[in-house]
Design an enzyme around this catalytic site. Structure first.
Site, mmCIF file in Angstrom:
data_model
loop_
_atom_site.group_PDB
_atom_site.id
_atom_site.type_symbol
_atom_site.label_atom_id
_atom_site.label_comp_id
_atom_site.label_asym_id
_atom_site.label_seq_id
_atom_site.Cartn_x
_atom_site.Cartn_y
_atom_site.Cartn_z
ATOM 1 N N VAL A 11 -9.456 -5.002 -4.850
ATOM 2 C CA VAL A 11 -9.882 -5.814 -3.712
ATOM 3 C C VAL A 11 -11.298 -5.431 -3.280
ATOM 4 O O VAL A 11 -12.143 -6.301 -3.033
ATOM 5 C CB VAL A 11 -8.885 -5.660 -2.539
ATOM 6 C CG1 VAL A 11 -9.411 -6.320 -1.278
ATOM 7 C CG2 VAL A 11 -7.529 -6.249 -2.929
ATOM 8 N N LEU A 148 -5.903 -12.547 -2.340
ATOM 9 C CA LEU A 148 -6.349 -12.896 -3.701
ATOM 10 C C LEU A 148 -5.333 -12.471 -4.756
ATOM 11 O O LEU A 148 -4.553 -11.539 -4.560
ATOM 12 C CB LEU A 148 -7.724 -12.289 -3.993
ATOM 13 C CG LEU A 148 -7.938 -10.773 -3.992
ATOM 14 C CD1 LEU A 148 -7.426 -10.123 -5.243
ATOM 15 C CD2 LEU A 148 -9.418 -10.479 -3.833
ATOM 16 N N LYS A 199 0.889 -11.494 6.228
ATOM 17 C CA LYS A 199 0.730 -11.044 4.835
ATOM 18 C C LYS A 199 2.082 -10.663 4.230
ATOM 19 O O LYS A 199 2.434 -11.076 3.126
ATOM 20 C CB LYS A 199 -0.246 -9.863 4.806
ATOM 21 C CG LYS A 199 -0.346 -9.151 3.468
ATOM 22 C CD LYS A 199 -1.019 -10.000 2.403
ATOM 23 C CE LYS A 199 -0.922 -9.359 1.034
ATOM 24 N NZ LYS A 199 -1.467 -10.174 -0.024
ATOM 25 N N ASN A 203 4.375 -12.656 1.191
ATOM 26 C CA ASN A 203 4.845 -12.014 -0.037
ATOM 27 C C ASN A 203 6.377 -11.975 -0.095
ATOM 28 O O ASN A 203 6.975 -12.165 -1.151
ATOM 29 C CB ASN A 203 4.264 -10.600 -0.175
ATOM 30 C CG ASN A 203 2.868 -10.638 -0.775
ATOM 31 O OD1 ASN A 203 2.359 -11.709 -1.098
ATOM 32 N ND2 ASN A 203 2.244 -9.494 -0.935
ATOM 33 N N CYS A 255 1.516 -5.563 -6.182
ATOM 34 C CA CYS A 255 1.740 -5.947 -4.779
ATOM 35 C C CYS A 255 3.180 -6.313 -4.443
ATOM 36 O O CYS A 255 3.764 -5.712 -3.541
ATOM 37 C CB CYS A 255 0.811 -7.107 -4.413
ATOM 38 S SG CYS A 255 -0.906 -6.593 -4.308
ATOM 39 N N LYS A 258 5.997 -3.397 -4.177
ATOM 40 C CA LYS A 258 5.766 -2.400 -3.126
ATOM 41 C C LYS A 258 5.765 -3.058 -1.738
ATOM 42 O O LYS A 258 6.252 -2.470 -0.775
ATOM 43 C CB LYS A 258 4.463 -1.638 -3.381
ATOM 44 C CG LYS A 258 3.202 -2.365 -2.959
ATOM 45 C CD LYS A 258 1.988 -1.452 -2.910
ATOM 46 C CE LYS A 258 0.709 -2.233 -2.612
ATOM 47 N NZ LYS A 258 0.605 -2.762 -1.258
ATOM 48 N N LYS A 315 1.803 -9.882 -15.779
ATOM 49 C CA LYS A 315 1.588 -11.327 -15.930
ATOM 50 C C LYS A 315 0.434 -11.521 -16.910
ATOM 51 O O LYS A 315 -0.292 -10.547 -17.199
ATOM 52 C CB LYS A 315 1.309 -11.992 -14.580
ATOM 53 C CG LYS A 315 -0.002 -11.583 -13.931
ATOM 54 C CD LYS A 315 -0.248 -12.391 -12.669
ATOM 55 C CE LYS A 315 -1.601 -12.057 -12.065
ATOM 56 N NZ LYS A 315 -1.906 -12.804 -10.853
HETATM 57 N N1 LIG Z 1 -4.681 -5.985 -6.125
HETATM 58 C C1 LIG Z 1 -4.380 -7.113 -5.535
HETATM 59 O O1 LIG Z 1 -4.190 -8.138 -6.178
HETATM 60 C C2 LIG Z 1 -4.265 -7.189 -4.034
HETATM 61 C C3 LIG Z 1 -4.226 -8.442 -3.419
HETATM 62 C C4 LIG Z 1 -4.120 -8.510 -2.034
HETATM 63 C C5 LIG Z 1 -4.034 -7.341 -1.280
HETATM 64 N N2 LIG Z 1 -4.047 -6.142 -1.917
HETATM 65 C C6 LIG Z 1 -3.971 -4.927 -1.068
HETATM 66 O O2 LIG Z 1 -5.274 -4.362 -0.979
HETATM 67 C C7 LIG Z 1 -5.199 -2.934 -0.953
HETATM 68 C C8 LIG Z 1 -6.013 -2.369 -2.084
HETATM 69 O O3 LIG Z 1 -5.437 -2.760 -3.301
HETATM 70 P P1 LIG Z 1 -6.174 -2.551 -4.717
HETATM 71 O O4 LIG Z 1 -5.322 -3.212 -5.731
HETATM 72 O O5 LIG Z 1 -7.607 -2.942 -4.589
HETATM 73 O O6 LIG Z 1 -6.049 -0.962 -4.845
HETATM 74 P P2 LIG Z 1 -6.750 -0.009 -5.947
HETATM 75 O O7 LIG Z 1 -5.841 1.132 -6.124
HETATM 76 O O8 LIG Z 1 -7.171 -0.820 -7.119
HETATM 77 O O9 LIG Z 1 -8.092 0.472 -5.208
HETATM 78 C C9 LIG Z 1 -8.164 1.364 -4.131
HETATM 79 C C10 LIG Z 1 -9.451 2.189 -4.321
HETATM 80 O O10 LIG Z 1 -9.715 2.930 -3.134
HETATM 81 C C11 LIG Z 1 -10.253 4.199 -3.521
HETATM 82 N N3 LIG Z 1 -10.092 5.103 -2.373
HETATM 83 C C12 LIG Z 1 -8.962 5.619 -1.838
HETATM 84 N N4 LIG Z 1 -9.244 6.347 -0.745
HETATM 85 C C13 LIG Z 1 -10.582 6.300 -0.562
HETATM 86 C C14 LIG Z 1 -11.475 6.830 0.412
HETATM 87 N N5 LIG Z 1 -11.036 7.570 1.422
HETATM 88 N N6 LIG Z 1 -12.787 6.572 0.282
HETATM 89 C C15 LIG Z 1 -13.246 5.815 -0.733
HETATM 90 N N7 LIG Z 1 -12.459 5.275 -1.688
HETATM 91 C C16 LIG Z 1 -11.139 5.501 -1.592
HETATM 92 C C17 LIG Z 1 -9.438 4.561 -4.756
HETATM 93 O O11 LIG Z 1 -10.071 5.559 -5.527
HETATM 94 C C18 LIG Z 1 -9.376 3.206 -5.458
HETATM 95 O O12 LIG Z 1 -10.465 2.996 -6.332
HETATM 96 C C19 LIG Z 1 -3.701 -2.602 -1.016
HETATM 97 O O13 LIG Z 1 -3.215 -2.427 0.275
HETATM 98 C C20 LIG Z 1 -3.100 -3.824 -1.653
HETATM 99 O O14 LIG Z 1 -1.746 -4.017 -1.286
HETATM 100 C C21 LIG Z 1 -4.185 -6.026 -3.263
#
Ligand SMILES: NC(=O)c1ccc[n+]([C@@H]2O[C@H](COP(=O)([O-])OP(=O)(O)OC[C@H]3O[C@@H](n4cnc5c(N)ncnc54)[C@H](O)[C@@H]3O)[C@@H](O)[C@H]2O)c1
Length: 429
Positions: A11, A148, A199, A203, A255, A258, A315
C-alpha cells in the site's frame, strides 16, 4: 502537499508513487534495509502492473525519496501510516507496527500535521491511538482505509469505488478530501470508528459471499444441480449482483483471512459473538480440506499417486502466497503420500520456503503434468486456461483426473479429450 508515508510495502509504495505522480512531495520511510536499498535504486519490491515505470518516473522527478527514519523535527502537511497489521495467534490484529509508527511520529512532530491511517485497523483503534499518543500534540487524526486490490493497485488508486474519510473535525476531513483532488469517486466523510468499520464490514461481506457460494456449490453436488447455472441465476438479481459468486477453493491472500479473523476477535472482545463471520471462516477452511478428500476418493487413495498442482499464488497476476489455498492443499496431499509437482508462473520463490521439501518444483505446466495421474488447478492463471490440454492429456497417466478448483477450465472440451473432470459444484464428467 508535503507528505510522509511510513511503510513502503504494497500500500505504501503504491500510495507514495501515485501521490508523487499527482504533484505532491513524498518522503517514504521504510525500516527494512534490503527494501530501502532496492527502492533507492529504483527497483520495485512488489509485483504490480505499471509500478516499475511509475517508480522510476517519481524518483527522477526529485519529489520522491526513501529514508530509514522519519525526519526530526518533522515538517509535513500529512503523515500516512501504511504499515502491516498481520494476525496474532489469537486472530486479533497485531498492532505493534502501528504503535511503533505512532510513537515515531509523536517523537518527531513539532508542527501541525494530519495523521492519515491507511492501514486496516479494528474499530476503535483510531480513538485509542489519539488518546494514547496524540492528546496534547499538533497531530490531528484521520481514518482513511485503503481498498486497493493487488494486481490492480494503481488502477484502483486512481479509480476507487469510494473514498472513506473518518475524522472528528470536518475541516480536517475536508483537507484530506483535497489530497485526492484528481480522483473522481464518491467521498464518505464519517467519524473515525465508522470509517474503520466500513473497511472491515466490506471485507467481511465479500468473504461471506465467497463462502456462501461455496456452500451452495457443495449443495449442488449433493442435489445434482449445476453451480454455473445457479450462480448465474442468482447473480442476475440486481440486489445480489454477479461478483464474487464463482465457487472454488475459497479465499486467501494478505487481507481477507486476517481481516475476517481480526473482526471476529474484535467483535468478541467488545462482547458481541459474530456467528455469521465465524461460520464464513470455517467454511473457507473446510473448502480446502474437502477438495483433498474428493480427490482422494476419485483417485482411490493418495499414496504413491503423482499429482500436478497448477498455481501457488492466492490469485492470478500476483506472486503473493500469503494464506493461499495451495499451501494447505499441497501439505495435505504430501502428508497423504502423493508425489507432488507444483508450478506457478510467478509465485514459486515465495512458496518454496513454505512447502515441504519433498515437493518438486517444475519449470512449466508441461513438465509439472508429465506422468501425472491427476492435475489440480488451484490458481486460474491465463496460461493454464490457454494451455494445450490435448498435449497434457497425452503425457499423463490413468485415470487422467483434472480437478478444476476454480471452475475456470473448459469442462466440455476437457471431457471430450478424455479427462475425468471434477469442478466445484459442477457435475462430474
Ligand atoms: N496489500 C493489500 O492489498 C492491501 C489492501 C488494502 C489495505 N491493506 C492494508 O494496508 C496495510 C499495509 O499492508 P501491505 O500489504 O502494504 O503491508 P506490507 O507488509 O507489504 O508493508 C508494510 C511495510 O511497512 C514497513 N514497516 C513496518 N513498520 C515500519 C516502521 N515503523 N517504519 C517504517 N516502515 C515500517 C515494513 O517493513 C513493510 O515494508 C495493512 O493494514 C493491510 O491490511 C492492504
Amino acid at each position: 502537499m508535503n507528505i510522509a508515508v511510513i511503510g513502503a510495502g504494497y500500500v505504501g509504495l503504491v500510495a507514495a508513487s501515485c501521490l508523487v505522480n499527482s504533484g505532491h512531495q513524498v518522503t517514504c520511510v521504510e525500516i527494512d534495509e534490503a527494501k530501502l536499498r532496492l527502492l533507492n535504486q529504483g527497483t520495485s519490491t512488489i509485483e504490480e502492473k505499471g509500478i516499475d515505470q511509475l517508480l522510476k518516473q517519481c524518483l527522477s522527478s526529485g519529489r520522491l525519496s526513501f529514508v530509514s527514519a522519519l525526519p526530526k523535527p518533522l515538517q509535513v502537511d500529512i503523515v500516512m501510516i501504511t504499515v502491516g497489521t498481520p494476525s496474532l495467534p489469537s486472530g486479533a490484529a497485531d498492532l505493534s507496527y502501528i504503535y511503533n509508527a505512532a510513537e515515531q511520529l509523536r517523537d518527531a512532530a513539532r508542527h501541525p500535521s494530519i495523521l492519515v491511517m491507511k492501514s486496516t485497523v479494528p474499530p476503535g483503534t483510531g480513538v485509542k491511538l489519539v488518546q494514547r499518543y496524540f492528546k496534547n500534540s499538533p497531530i490531528s487524526y484521520v481514518a482513511n482505509p485503503e481498498f486497493l486490490r493487488e494486481g490492480e493497485a494503481i488502477e484502483d488508486w486512481y479509480h476507487p469505488s469510494r473514498i472513506v474519510i473518518g475524522a472528528e473535525d470536518n475541516k480536517i476531513g475536508e483537507r484530506i478530501r483535497q489530497l485526492y483532488f484528481d480522483i473522481d469517486a464518491p467521498v464518505i466523510i464519517t467519524d473515525i470508528t465508522s470509517a474503520e468499520t466500513i473497511k472491515y464490514a466490506a471485507n467481511a461481506f465479500l468473504v461471506t459471499k465467497i463462502s456462501f457460494i461455496n456452500e451452495i456449490a457443495n449443495l449442488c453436488e449433493a442435489a445434482d444441480a449445476n453451480i454455473d447455472d445457479v450462480a448465474r441465476g442468482v447473480g442476475l438479481d440486481p440486489r445480489i449482483g454477479p461478483d464474487f459468486l464463482r465457487a472454488g477453493l475459497g479465499y486467501g491472500g494478505s487481507c481477507f483471512p486476517k481481516d475476517a479473523r481480526a473482526l471476529d476477535f474484535s467483535a468478541l472482545n467488545k462482547g458481541y459473538d459474530f456467528r455469521l463471520l465465524k461460520a464464513t471462516i470455517e467454511v473457507n477452511t473446510k473448502q480446502r480440506i474437502l477438495a483433498v478428500h474428493k480427490l482422494k476418493q476419485l483417485l482411490g487413495g493418495l499414496a504413491g499417486k503423482e499429482i500436478a498442482l497448477l498455481g501457488l499464488a492466492f490469485k492470478p497476476d500476483t506472486d503473493d502466497v500469503r494464506e493461499a489455498p495451495s499451501l494447505d492443499i499441497a501439505y495435505l496431499l504430501d502428508e497423504g503420500g502423493a508425489k507432488l509437482r507444483v508450478y506457478d508462473p510467478a509465485a514459486m520463490e515465495n512458496a518454496r520456503p513454505l512447502l515441504p521439501p519433498s515437493i518438486a518444483f517444475a519449470p512449466d505446466i508441461y513438465s509439472a503434468t508429465a506422468g501425472a495421474n491427476a492435475v489440480v488447478l488451484i490458481t486460474e492463471w491465463r496460461e493454464f486456461i490457454d494451455a494445450d490440454w490435448q498435449a497434457i492429456k497425452k503425457q499423463m497417466k490413468e485415470p487422467y483426473i483434472i480437478f478444476d478448483g476454480r471452475n475456470a477450465l473448459p469442462q466440455d472440451k476437457l471431457i471430450a479429450l478424455g479427462f475425468k473432470y471434477m469442478g466445484v459444484g459442477r457435475r462430474l464428467g
